[in-house]
Design a protein around this motif. Structure first.
Motif, short mmCIF file in Angstrom:
data_model
loop_
_atom_site.label_atom_id
_atom_site.label_comp_id
_atom_site.label_asym_id
_atom_site.label_seq_id
_atom_site.Cartn_x
_atom_site.Cartn_y
_atom_site.Cartn_z
N LYS A 24 50.98 21.23 37.31
CA LYS A 24 50.77 21.13 38.75
C LYS A 24 51.35 22.36 39.45
O LYS A 24 50.72 22.93 40.34
N GLU A 27 49.11 25.28 38.83
CA GLU A 27 47.91 25.16 39.64
C GLU A 27 48.18 25.61 41.07
O GLU A 27 47.37 26.32 41.67
N VAL A 28 49.32 25.22 41.62
CA VAL A 28 49.69 25.63 42.98
C VAL A 28 49.90 27.13 43.03
O VAL A 28 49.45 27.80 43.97
N ASN A 31 46.52 28.89 42.84
CA ASN A 31 45.84 28.71 44.12
C ASN A 31 46.41 29.67 45.16
O ASN A 31 45.67 30.30 45.92
N PHE A 32 47.72 29.84 45.20
CA PHE A 32 48.38 30.75 46.13
C PHE A 32 47.94 32.19 45.88
O PHE A 32 47.60 32.92 46.81
N LEU A 34 45.21 33.25 44.38
CA LEU A 34 43.80 33.40 44.74
C LEU A 34 43.62 33.50 46.24
O LEU A 34 42.79 34.29 46.72
N ARG A 35 44.39 32.72 47.01
CA ARG A 35 44.31 32.83 48.47
C ARG A 35 44.82 34.17 48.96
O ARG A 35 44.29 34.74 49.92
N GLY A 73 46.10 29.63 54.03
CA GLY A 73 44.68 29.64 53.68
C GLY A 73 43.83 30.09 54.85
O GLY A 73 44.19 30.99 55.61
#
Length: 91
Positions: A24, A27-28, A31-32, A34-35, A73
């Motif tokens: 998890k 994944e966070v 995601n960070f 990629l943003r 985001g």
């Protein structure tokens, strides 16, 4: 023998729990990142479009803006341009 079986089950449960937490968090983090990348590209592209259209509301591509976009985001992206437009209008 039964004692070792219960210890094995407890160790497996803890291992699965730790694995799910690490997955998890990874994944966070992904995601960070990629943003961050998408926000930097978005600022660059939108600034290029605004310069082409001769609109003066261009925001800087700096660490603080990228960090805000990485954390928030799309709302962070919009916030940066709204703040830029506000300062352009008010002088």
């Amino acid at each position: 023998m039964e004692k070792y079986f219960l210890i094995l089950i407890a160790v497996l449960c803890v291992a699965v729990f730790i694995f799910s937490i690490c997955r998890k968090k990874m994944e966070v983090f992904i995601n960070f990142v990629l943003r961050l990348f998408a926000g930097a590209v978005g600022i660059y592209v939108l600034n290029s479009i605004l310069v082409f259209l001769k609109i003066g509301s261009v925001v800087g591509l700096n660490g603080l803006n990228i960090l805000a976009i990485g954390l928030l985001g799309l709302p962070g992206f919009l916030m940066i341009y709204v703040i830029g437009a506000y300062f352009m209008i008010t002088g």
